[in-house]
Write a protein that holds these residues in place. Structure first.
Motif, PDB file in Angstrom:
ATOM      1  N   ASP A  48      11.056  31.583  56.865  1.00 31.77           N
ATOM      2  CA  ASP A  48      10.575  32.447  57.949  1.00 31.77           C
ATOM      3  C   ASP A  48       9.049  32.494  57.943  1.00 31.77           C
ATOM      4  O   ASP A  48       8.398  32.017  57.014  1.00 31.77           O
ATOM      5  CB  ASP A  48      11.147  33.858  57.786  1.00 31.77           C
ATOM      6  CG  ASP A  48      12.656  33.852  57.583  1.00 31.77           C
ATOM      7  OD1 ASP A  48      13.378  33.751  58.578  1.00 31.77           O
ATOM      8  OD2 ASP A  48      13.091  33.921  56.413  1.00 31.77           O
ATOM      9  N   ASP A  49       8.504  33.104  58.985  1.00 30.43           N
ATOM     10  CA  ASP A  49       7.049  33.258  59.063  1.00 30.43           C
ATOM     11  C   ASP A  49       6.578  34.472  58.276  1.00 30.43           C
ATOM     12  O   ASP A  49       5.607  34.395  57.519  1.00 30.43           O
ATOM     13  CB  ASP A  49       6.614  33.405  60.525  1.00 30.43           C
ATOM     14  CG  ASP A  49       6.922  32.169  61.348  1.00 30.43           C
ATOM     15  OD1 ASP A  49       6.614  31.063  60.882  1.00 30.43           O
ATOM     16  OD2 ASP A  49       7.489  32.314  62.445  1.00 30.43           O
ATOM     17  N   LEU A  50       7.265  35.601  58.469  1.00 23.45           N
ATOM     18  CA  LEU A  50       6.875  36.853  57.835  1.00 23.45           C
ATOM     19  C   LEU A  50       8.106  37.552  57.277  1.00 23.45           C
ATOM     20  O   LEU A  50       9.215  37.392  57.802  1.00 23.45           O
ATOM     21  CB  LEU A  50       6.177  37.774  58.844  1.00 23.45           C
ATOM     22  CG  LEU A  50       4.867  37.249  59.451  1.00 23.45           C
ATOM     23  CD1 LEU A  50       4.446  38.132  60.624  1.00 23.45           C
ATOM     24  CD2 LEU A  50       3.764  37.187  58.402  1.00 23.45           C
ATOM     25  N   TYR A  51       7.877  38.351  56.232  1.00 28.63           N
ATOM     26  CA  TYR A  51       8.976  39.048  55.557  1.00 28.63           C
ATOM     27  C   TYR A  51       8.620  40.530  55.464  1.00 28.63           C
ATOM     28  O   TYR A  51       7.503  40.874  55.068  1.00 28.63           O
ATOM     29  CB  TYR A  51       9.206  38.456  54.163  1.00 28.63           C
ATOM     30  CG  TYR A  51       9.472  36.969  54.208  1.00 28.63           C
ATOM     31  CD1 TYR A  51      10.772  36.473  54.243  1.00 28.63           C
ATOM     32  CD2 TYR A  51       8.419  36.058  54.253  1.00 28.63           C
ATOM     33  CE1 TYR A  51      11.014  35.113  54.318  1.00 28.63           C
ATOM     34  CE2 TYR A  51       8.655  34.692  54.336  1.00 28.63           C
ATOM     35  CZ  TYR A  51       9.960  34.227  54.366  1.00 28.63           C
ATOM     36  OH  TYR A  51      10.198  32.885  54.449  1.00 28.63           O
ATOM     37  N   ILE A  52       9.584  41.382  55.815  1.00 24.80           N
ATOM     38  CA  ILE A  52       9.330  42.820  55.828  1.00 24.80           C
ATOM     39  C   ILE A  52      10.309  43.507  54.895  1.00 24.80           C
ATOM     40  O   ILE A  52      11.528  43.355  55.014  1.00 24.80           O
ATOM     41  CB  ILE A  52       9.462  43.375  57.253  1.00 24.80           C
ATOM     42  CG1 ILE A  52       8.333  42.777  58.115  1.00 24.80           C
ATOM     43  CG2 ILE A  52       9.383  44.901  57.254  1.00 24.80           C
ATOM     44  CD1 ILE A  52       8.437  43.079  59.575  1.00 24.80           C
ATOM     45  N   CYS A  98       0.201  40.475  50.796  1.00 22.33           N
ATOM     46  CA  CYS A  98       1.058  41.656  50.928  1.00 22.33           C
ATOM     47  C   CYS A  98       0.247  42.833  51.479  1.00 22.33           C
ATOM     48  O   CYS A  98      -0.775  43.209  50.892  1.00 22.33           O
ATOM     49  CB  CYS A  98       1.653  42.006  49.564  1.00 22.33           C
ATOM     50  SG  CYS A  98       2.689  43.471  49.538  1.00 22.33           S
ATOM     51  N   HIS A  99       0.700  43.390  52.597  1.00 25.90           N
ATOM     52  CA  HIS A  99       0.009  44.541  53.192  1.00 25.90           C
ATOM     53  C   HIS A  99       1.033  45.592  53.624  1.00 25.90           C
ATOM     54  O   HIS A  99       2.054  45.267  54.224  1.00 25.90           O
ATOM     55  CB  HIS A  99      -0.798  44.115  54.425  1.00 25.90           C
ATOM     56  CG  HIS A  99      -2.034  43.342  54.092  1.00 25.90           C
ATOM     57  ND1 HIS A  99      -3.225  43.947  53.779  1.00 25.90           N
ATOM     58  CD2 HIS A  99      -2.251  42.005  54.017  1.00 25.90           C
ATOM     59  CE1 HIS A  99      -4.140  43.008  53.532  1.00 25.90           C
ATOM     60  NE2 HIS A  99      -3.570  41.828  53.678  1.00 25.90           N
ATOM     61  N   TRP A 152       6.567  50.411  54.089  1.00 25.99           N
ATOM     62  CA  TRP A 152       7.016  49.100  54.527  1.00 25.99           C
ATOM     63  C   TRP A 152       5.868  48.126  54.318  1.00 25.99           C
ATOM     64  O   TRP A 152       4.706  48.454  54.593  1.00 25.99           O
ATOM     65  CB  TRP A 152       7.401  49.112  56.006  1.00 25.99           C
ATOM     66  CG  TRP A 152       8.641  49.890  56.305  1.00 25.99           C
ATOM     67  CD1 TRP A 152       8.743  51.042  57.016  1.00 25.99           C
ATOM     68  CD2 TRP A 152       9.966  49.579  55.876  1.00 25.99           C
ATOM     69  NE1 TRP A 152      10.040  51.472  57.056  1.00 25.99           N
ATOM     70  CE2 TRP A 152      10.811  50.589  56.362  1.00 25.99           C
ATOM     71  CE3 TRP A 152      10.526  48.549  55.116  1.00 25.99           C
ATOM     72  CZ2 TRP A 152      12.189  50.593  56.137  1.00 25.99           C
ATOM     73  CZ3 TRP A 152      11.884  48.554  54.887  1.00 25.99           C
ATOM     74  CH2 TRP A 152      12.699  49.562  55.397  1.00 25.99           C
ATOM     75  N   TYR A 153       6.207  46.937  53.850  1.00 26.17           N
ATOM     76  CA  TYR A 153       5.204  45.890  53.615  1.00 26.17           C
ATOM     77  C   TYR A 153       5.548  44.657  54.432  1.00 26.17           C
ATOM     78  O   TYR A 153       6.722  44.335  54.634  1.00 26.17           O
ATOM     79  CB  TYR A 153       5.166  45.502  52.139  1.00 26.17           C
ATOM     80  CG  TYR A 153       4.704  46.605  51.212  1.00 26.17           C
ATOM     81  CD1 TYR A 153       3.370  46.698  50.810  1.00 26.17           C
ATOM     82  CD2 TYR A 153       5.595  47.552  50.717  1.00 26.17           C
ATOM     83  CE1 TYR A 153       2.942  47.707  49.957  1.00 26.17           C
ATOM     84  CE2 TYR A 153       5.189  48.560  49.866  1.00 26.17           C
ATOM     85  CZ  TYR A 153       3.857  48.634  49.481  1.00 26.17           C
ATOM     86  OH  TYR A 153       3.450  49.632  48.639  1.00 26.17           O
ATOM     87  N   VAL A 154       4.529  43.966  54.875  1.00 23.47           N
ATOM     88  CA  VAL A 154       4.717  42.651  55.478  1.00 23.47           C
ATOM     89  C   VAL A 154       4.068  41.648  54.528  1.00 23.47           C
ATOM     90  O   VAL A 154       2.917  41.831  54.102  1.00 23.47           O
ATOM     91  CB  VAL A 154       4.100  42.569  56.894  1.00 23.47           C
ATOM     92  CG1 VAL A 154       2.625  42.974  56.903  1.00 23.47           C
ATOM     93  CG2 VAL A 154       4.285  41.159  57.474  1.00 23.47           C
TER      94      VAL A 154
END
Length: 311
Positions: A143-147, A159-160, A270-272
């Protein structure tokens, strides 16, 4: 390898992902013999078998594993190029692939709505999975991004945090503790609990707090689905600790209530995240910036819930 085509690589990637020629054929709207022929020709070009069959299941050979990594890299780069060209034309279009843990399904759609209205040319694929499966997808760069709410301890990740994810004690509206205020934590000793499955980030946070204060939890049920847990609470089977976001669609007449318990809510976020070595596509970078800049405001204004201990 000079005779290899993008079509062959697409067929191979689908077969490898599904571990089945039949399922690959269904996805690509091709016949199974056509899939088999394309893979056979690709294996001939490589000069080595790409699959080995055990029973009805296909398994990648070492050469197949290497080619799968290469194939995904090729398609990622082509996708990024297409999105870059669209961006140069003043457009925002392409595909955005997101994987999110199960609890995030109460939050991410509310964030995706305004984003998709703003960029109608972007097609979004959202995979909602448990924590362990998400980490597998991260490892495989699917995937592109993980939440998620419990980021892995790794230095090779960007990680933000972008939104608060408070964990609260939930009970049925007619629970004996529902009308009490400032409930001491030790009052939960002996209460029947409905827990998420082992490996869940929520369960880990709860166990950590209870072990610290020597609270003995009587686990009555273990469920891997937040909706099932909510129904079990309403049915009087026990209480649970869940993200307050799971109440977002309950409305004013909800049958669940948040107990005013000492030590709660547990402050989480929550982090992306994405691999530090990964170059985000134009579309993924746009959504990433959107989450950090506007995510909190949009989630709060579109949510039907304000974290509160009142009914």
């Amino acid at each position: 390898m000079k005779q290899v085509t993008l079509h062959q690589l697409k067929v191979f990637e689908a077969a490898a992902r599904h571990g089945s020629f039949t399922r690959a054929a269904e996805e690509l709207f091709l016949t199974q013999p056509s899939i088999s022929m394309q893979v056979k020709q690709l294996s001939k070009s490589v000069g080595m078998p790409l699959f080995e069959q055990v029973g009805k299941r296909l398994y990648l050979t070492e050469a197949g594993k290497e080619l799968l990594t290469l194939s995904r890299d090729i398609f990622d780069r082509l996708s990024q190029f297409e999105m870059t060209v669209a961006n140069l034309k003043g457009l925002k279009q392409g595909q955005l692939r997101i994987a999110a843990v199960t609890t995030a399904k109460y939050v991410i759609p509310r964030l995706l709505g305004p984003f998709c209205h703003r960029y109608p040319g972007i097609d979004v694929s959202l995979q909602v999975v448990n924590h362990e499966v998400l980490l597998e997808r991260l490892q495989n760069n699917e995937d592109d991004l993980y939440i998620l709410s419990q980021p892995p301890i790794a230095t090779d990740l960007v990680c933000h945090q972008f939104l608060e994810n408070p964990l609260v004690v939930m009970a049925s509206a007619d629970h004996p503790l529902a009308q009490e205020k400032n409930i001491p934590l030790h009052r939960l000793n002996g209460e029947s609990f409905i827990m998420r499955e082992p490996g869940s980030g929520t369960r880990h946070a709860v166990q950590e707090l209870f072990e610290k204060h020597k609270i003995k939890v009587k686990v009555r049920l273990v469920l891997g689905n937040n909706e099932a847990i909510k129904q079990a609470i309403v049915g009087g089977l026990g209480i649970s600790v869940l993200s307050s976001h799971v109440l977002a669609l309950e409305g004013a007449n909800r049958q669940l209530t948040i107990l005013d318990v000492e030590g709660f809510p547990i402050t989480r976020h929550w982090y992306v995240i994405y691999p530090a070595s990964k170059q985000l596509s134009v579309v993924a970078q746009t959504f990433f910036d959107y989450l950090l800049d506007e995510g909190k405001t949009i989630a709060e204004t579109t949510s039907a819930l304000k974290v509160s201990t009142s009914n």
